[in-house]
Write an enzyme that holds these catalytic residues in place. Sequence first.
Site, PDB file in Angstrom:
ATOM      1  N   CYS A 172       0.724  -1.127  -0.008  1.00  0.00           N
ATOM      2  CA  CYS A 172       0.096   0.017  -0.185  1.00  0.00           C
ATOM      3  C   CYS A 172       0.861   1.389   0.056  1.00  0.00           C
ATOM      4  O   CYS A 172       1.817   1.475   0.817  1.00  0.00           O
ATOM      5  CB  CYS A 172      -1.112  -0.101   1.345  1.00  0.00           C
ATOM      6  SG  CYS A 172      -1.969   1.556   1.394  1.00  0.00           S
TER       7      CYS A 172
ATOM      8  N   CYS B  66      -2.117  -0.003   9.323  1.00  0.00           N
ATOM      9  CA  CYS B  66      -0.987  -0.985   9.292  1.00  0.00           C
ATOM     10  C   CYS B  66       0.361  -0.281   9.790  1.00  0.00           C
ATOM     11  O   CYS B  66       0.670   0.515   9.104  1.00  0.00           O
ATOM     12  CB  CYS B  66      -0.774  -1.509   7.870  1.00  0.00           C
ATOM     13  SG  CYS B  66      -2.104  -2.531   7.183  1.00  0.00           S
TER      14      CYS B  66
ATOM     15  N   CYS C 156      -7.788  -0.680   0.327  1.00  0.00           N
ATOM     16  CA  CYS C 156      -6.868  -1.259   1.496  1.00  0.00           C
ATOM     17  C   CYS C 156      -6.754  -2.809   1.328  1.00  0.00           C
ATOM     18  O   CYS C 156      -7.440  -3.544   1.574  1.00  0.00           O
ATOM     19  CB  CYS C 156      -7.924  -1.064   2.727  1.00  0.00           C
ATOM     20  SG  CYS C 156      -7.375  -1.552   4.220  1.00  0.00           S
TER      21      CYS C 156
ATOM     22  N   GLN D  36     -15.196 -11.997  15.232  1.00  0.00           N
ATOM     23  CA  GLN D  36     -13.688 -11.891  15.095  1.00  0.00           C
ATOM     24  C   GLN D  36     -13.435 -11.385  13.819  1.00  0.00           C
ATOM     25  O   GLN D  36     -14.307 -11.672  12.721  1.00  0.00           O
ATOM     26  CB  GLN D  36     -13.131 -13.096  15.294  1.00  0.00           C
ATOM     27  CG  GLN D  36     -13.031 -13.750  16.743  1.00  0.00           C
ATOM     28  CD  GLN D  36     -12.046 -13.195  17.670  1.00  0.00           C
ATOM     29  OE1 GLN D  36     -11.174 -12.406  16.992  1.00  0.00           O
ATOM     30  NE2 GLN D  36     -11.836 -13.631  18.702  1.00  0.00           N
TER      31      GLN D  36
ATOM     32  N   ASP E  91     -12.558 -14.239  27.194  1.00  0.00           N
ATOM     33  CA  ASP E  91     -11.849 -13.594  25.902  1.00  0.00           C
ATOM     34  C   ASP E  91     -12.289 -12.304  26.024  1.00  0.00           C
ATOM     35  O   ASP E  91     -13.188 -11.561  25.380  1.00  0.00           O
ATOM     36  CB  ASP E  91     -12.606 -14.280  24.666  1.00  0.00           C
ATOM     37  CG  ASP E  91     -12.088 -13.603  23.373  1.00  0.00           C
ATOM     38  OD1 ASP E  91     -11.258 -12.948  23.179  1.00  0.00           O
ATOM     39  OD2 ASP E  91     -12.548 -13.904  22.491  1.00  0.00           O
TER      40      ASP E  91
ATOM     41  N   CYS F 295      -6.686 -10.138  22.913  1.00  0.00           N
ATOM     42  CA  CYS F 295      -5.918  -9.302  21.844  1.00  0.00           C
ATOM     43  C   CYS F 295      -5.095  -8.396  22.205  1.00  0.00           C
ATOM     44  O   CYS F 295      -4.472  -7.379  21.764  1.00  0.00           O
ATOM     45  CB  CYS F 295      -6.908  -8.787  21.136  1.00  0.00           C
ATOM     46  SG  CYS F 295      -8.146  -7.793  22.061  1.00  0.00           S
TER      47      CYS F 295
HETATM   48  N1  SAH Z   1     -15.589 -14.708  22.695  1.00  0.00           N
HETATM   49  C1  SAH Z   1     -16.286 -13.834  21.559  1.00  0.00           C
HETATM   50  C2  SAH Z   1     -16.230 -12.156  21.995  1.00  0.00           C
HETATM   51  C3  SAH Z   1     -15.145 -11.644  22.328  1.00  0.00           C
HETATM   52  S1  SAH Z   1     -14.902  -9.855  22.208  1.00  0.00           S
HETATM   53  C4  SAH Z   1     -15.556 -14.191  20.261  1.00  0.00           C
HETATM   54  O1  SAH Z   1     -14.431 -14.801  20.185  1.00  0.00           O
HETATM   55  O2  SAH Z   1     -16.347 -13.951  19.184  1.00  0.00           O
HETATM   56  C5  SAH Z   1     -15.294  -9.392  23.844  1.00  0.00           C
HETATM   57  C6  SAH Z   1     -16.803  -9.501  24.308  1.00  0.00           C
HETATM   58  O3  SAH Z   1     -16.915  -8.896  25.806  1.00  0.00           O
HETATM   59  C7  SAH Z   1     -17.581  -8.385  23.444  1.00  0.00           C
HETATM   60  O4  SAH Z   1     -18.535  -9.142  22.922  1.00  0.00           O
HETATM   61  C8  SAH Z   1     -18.040  -7.535  24.605  1.00  0.00           C
HETATM   62  O5  SAH Z   1     -19.225  -6.890  24.357  1.00  0.00           O
HETATM   63  C9  SAH Z   1     -17.710  -8.326  25.809  1.00  0.00           C
HETATM   64  N2  SAH Z   1     -17.955  -7.494  27.114  1.00  0.00           N
HETATM   65  C10 SAH Z   1     -17.235  -6.431  27.309  1.00  0.00           C
HETATM   66  N3  SAH Z   1     -17.109  -6.117  28.813  1.00  0.00           N
HETATM   67  C11 SAH Z   1     -17.726  -6.914  29.253  1.00  0.00           C
HETATM   68  C12 SAH Z   1     -18.296  -7.472  30.753  1.00  0.00           C
HETATM   69  N4  SAH Z   1     -17.728  -6.581  31.713  1.00  0.00           N
HETATM   70  N5  SAH Z   1     -18.965  -8.725  31.108  1.00  0.00           N
HETATM   71  C13 SAH Z   1     -19.103  -9.417  30.015  1.00  0.00           C
HETATM   72  N6  SAH Z   1     -18.877  -9.213  28.562  1.00  0.00           N
HETATM   73  C14 SAH Z   1     -18.035  -8.005  28.234  1.00  0.00           C
END
Ligand code: SAH
Length: 466
Positions: free
Chosen positions: A87, A96, A170, A294, A392, A419
């Site tokens: 790019c 990026c 992009c 994701q 997560d 992440c």
């Molecule tokens: N495990 C899922 C989403 C992960 S992203 C996947 O892999 O697709 C993180 C998620 O946490 C989001 O959906 C967000 O809305 C939620 N989140 C953020 N703060 C939170 C909290 N205090 N308690 C519960 N969920 C929460």
Amino acid sequence: MNKKNKVKTNKKITRKAPIKNKRMVVECQRIDDAGRGIVEIYDQEVPVPNLLAGERAIIEVIKKPQHLTAKVVKIKKSAPGRVKPKCHLAADCGGCQLQHMSAAMQQELKENAVKKLLGKYGPVNEIITMDEPYDYRNKIHSTFTYGQGGKIISGMYEQHSHWVLPVERCYIQDPVADQIIATIRSLMVKLRIKPFNEDTGEGFMRHVLIRTGQQSRQIMVVLVASSTEFPQRNNFISALLKKHSEINTIVLNINNSKTNLVLGQEQQVLYGEGFIQDTLCGCVFQISAKSFYQVNPIQAEKLYRKVIEMADFKGTEVVLDAYSGIGTIALIISSHVSRVIGVELSRTAVKDAIKNAKLNQIENVRFYRGDAGSTMLEMAKARKSIDTVILDPPRSGCDERFLTAIQELKPQKVIYISCNPVTQARDIAVLVKGGYQVGEIQPLDMFPQTHHIEVVVELQRNEYMK
Ligand code: SAH
């Protein structure tokens, strides 16, 4: 070179002179964990994007209120490992940060960053990479504004600024999105729809968010605008659909506040059902505009497979999927365990998750809306038995309540996906103190060409703490 443009080498520069926009030649000795070259000027370590260790370059110093930064004007001597970015905006765009690095160099950078944060707990696996590390994003965001000569442009923000760089293509996004965005730009001109001006509050179209189903090829277009008063609405929608019959749904989202957030609260479905579907690890998922999904589904499948491998399920487990989003992990692991409980804060994501369980005819999963920490504390009080917790959380990591709740629920295994390895390392330190031992540490390149890293860590409850 005339006197005005004369540049000095960084070794000699120590005086506190006016430094804004000053050009100089620097030698870069090392890069930081975010992949920026670090140079020493004015007795300070200054991060310079797009500069590698071992390189000599002319840089221009940029003075920010709190710190100094700089941009590369010209590379005088390049280091092995530098590649020509695909790019032409890569050096300026905030999207990026690593396109100038070879794949091997990006991998090494990310592995080293994870080793620094988590290496004290044990060996870090080699990062799981992507064979084709371009065109991967299924969620595409572009901002509209006026460019030079009053032309409507759309694109990404320039690094550290609020200027929009015009982006036609992009290279980390699903290419179909670029074509739809180009059509939206030309329709705005044709139908005299103005871009929104953040400073004056005038104008209509602010951003567009496009979601594509990587396997289903379904497409959602979310038009983020300043009001529900959509000028030429019907003409716009029919012209967009005529050009792109592949679009499944169009949503209007209203965001007229001064905010960095892309989406506002209010929403109207203008066409289709307001969601798309995609398939991940053999399960079908409904995804709404506001729900998390994701962004790199090819790598997400590898991530979820790794989670299943680490969890080493026997089939009898009760599993808690914390921060469960639209239920991806809960539903994908459901056939490997006895029961799954999903906890998620977002109402729309929980709605999607419940729908997704039905879509896949999965009956051993329940989703609850609530804060993960508080819900788990209640479960601990009610003496619920949980064998495995998979979490997560967002970039901020989990809070004290969550970490306390884990220690009260005492699951045998905890699998922590993140992440942001910085907050992950912070939380893992608490869990290790509280009786957990770190097993496998697996980085995964979910976001090639950028400095972001995904890591999944396995934790086991110590025998003597049971
Ligand atoms: N495990 C899922 C989403 C992960 S992203 C996947 O892999 O697709 C993180 C998620 O946490 C989001 O959906 C967000 O809305 C939620 N989140 C953020 N703060 C939170 C909290 N205090 N308690 C519960 N969920 C929460």
